[in-house]
Scaffold this active site. Structure first.
Site: not given
Ligand code: ADP
Ligand code: MG
Length: 395
Positions: A38, A199, A352, A375
């Site tokens: 960043r 999420k 992230g 976000g």
């Molecule tokens: P981003 O930061 O790219 O927006 P998120 O924060 O929504 O992504 O999700 C990332 C997390 O989701 C990772 O830590 C990963 O371990 C978890 N994750 C992905 N698939 C699964 C799953 N099937 N069960 C539990 N955790 C998961």
């Molecule tokens: Mg995340």
């Protein structure tokens, strides 16, 4: 739609004090910056202002100190790293506003750079307090917002100061908004959107939005389980937010009526628990037995998703396909990441953890745009307007 706000390129800031809101919300480890992505992303705007002879005052938040000073969340280590990256001194002010900040700001010469302490040490930051906004504005003659990651917040340093000073966008903010809105508003087709991660309730709005816009929507990660549960498919111990299930059912109805093809995993990789040492089983269907949790998309799903990605003209990827931090459950995310990196189409990656996955596989330089805003990028892609952008002057 072209970016319709004034930018830092339109400014003539020579000799003027310019308050620049940046997003230096970086991970720290033992008093050092652990990941400077960043900080690097803000360099073009800072370097442009240096070259124009501006007196530069940088402000950022870091973490959630809840309106109180917290030495563990000081921006002092960021000043050190920024100075290394800029190749010039960066002064650090131990307060956000006050006599010391006023003094240090007034001592700046053309091209000098000052970083203020963590904005969220001030209780008025997140409440967009008028007093804090005018104190910040009093430090400078002009305001630049380059903090895309905070642009979805109406805070004193994003919306508030813009009420007091001529306000323009920084180069990063401009790029982020232009790149992401191009995907959501006028994509080259076919547009393939890959959504995953954990999420789910944060991202369900994106599903309905892209059911209207995309040609194909590929779902992975824990995102798939509310859909499966709403269809009566067993999800075992998989991560599945209960509140997501009825939403998922509505989205399946929406998908039936939409021209966009909604695709869910046809196979999964499961574990006994969330650990790299756990027993692993590849399931040749989307049903997860009792005592197991789905932790990755299966190989057939990954191949199918990679094919769709390869054939797309525009690809947006947000959210890993599984628990990629754990080796036995990283294959699905790796296959998708490699397909995105190798695609001929325009590729945009946000989130992230998705960016962390790209880095882990060494693929970050092979995508066209890596968004720095979590976000904020989700809200923009959903079609919502961002207060930090709305506050800026029109081009
Ligand atoms: P981003 O930061 O790219 O927006 P998120 O924060 O929504 O992504 O999700 C990332 C997390 O989701 C990772 O830590 C990963 O371990 C978890 N994750 C992905 N698939 C699964 C799953 N099937 N069960 C539990 N955790 C998961
Ligand atoms: Mg995340």
């Amino acid at each position: 739609m072209p970016f319709d706000r004034a930018t830092v390129r339109d400014l003539d800031p020579a000799g003027k004090a310019v308050l620049v809101r940046v997003d230096f919300n970086v991970p720290l480890d033992d008093g050092r910056v652990a990941d400077d992505t960043r900080i690097r992303a803000a360099l073009p705007t800072i370097e442009l202002l240096v070259s124009k002879g501006a007196r530069i005052i940088l402000a950022s938040h870091l973490g959630r100190p809840d309106g109180r000073p917290d030495p563990d969340l000081s921006l002092a280590p960021v000043a050190v790293r920024l100075a290394e990256l800029l190749g010039r001194p960066v002064r650090f002010c131990p307060e956000v506003v006050g006599t010391r900040a006023t003094e240090m700001a007034s001592e700046l010469g053309p091209g000098d750079v000052l970083l203020l302490e963590n904005l969220r040490f001030e209780p008025g930051e997140t409440s967009d307090d008028e007093g804090l906004a005018s104190d910040l504005a009093a430090l400078a003659d002009l305001y630049v917002n380059d903090a895309f990651g905070a642009a979805h917040r109406s805070h004193a340093s994003t919306a508030g100061v813009a009420r007091h000073l001529p306000a323009v966008a920084g180069l990063l903010l401009e790029q982020e908004v232009s790149r992401l809105s191009a995907v959501a508003e006028s994509p080259e087709r076919p547009l393939v959107v890959v959504l995953g991660g954990a999420k789910v309730s944060d991202k369900i709005g994106l599903v309905s939005r892209f059911l209207e816009i995309a040609d194909e929507l590929l779902i992975g990660g824990a995102m798939c389980f509310p859909f499966f549960r709403s269809q009566g498919i067993e999800t075992g111990n998989s991560l599945c937010e209960e509140e997501g299930v009825s939403l998922a059912s509505d989205l399946l109805d929406l998908a039936d009526r939409s021209d966009c093809e909604l695709r869910l995993p046809v196979d999964l990789v499961a574990g006994r628990d969330f650990s790299a040492e756990t027993e692993v089983s590849t399931l040749d269907s989307n049903s997860v037995p009792d005592g197991w949790m789905g932790l990755d998309i299966g190989p057939a799903t990954a191949r199918g998703y990679a094919e769709a990605i390869s054939g797309a003209a525009t690809i947006l990827w947000n959210g890993p396909m599984g628990a990629f931090e754990l080796d036995p459950f990283s294959d699905g995310t790796r296959t998708v990441a490699e397909a995105v990196a190798g695609a001929d189409g325009l590729t945009v990656v946000g989130g992230g953890d998705s960016v962390a996955a790209l880095n882990r596989f060494g693929l970050e330089d092979s995508v066209d745009w890596v968004s720095t805003g979590g976000g904020a990028s989700l809200e923009l892609l959903e079609g919502r307007s961002l207060p930090g952008v709305e506050a800026l002057g029109r081009a």
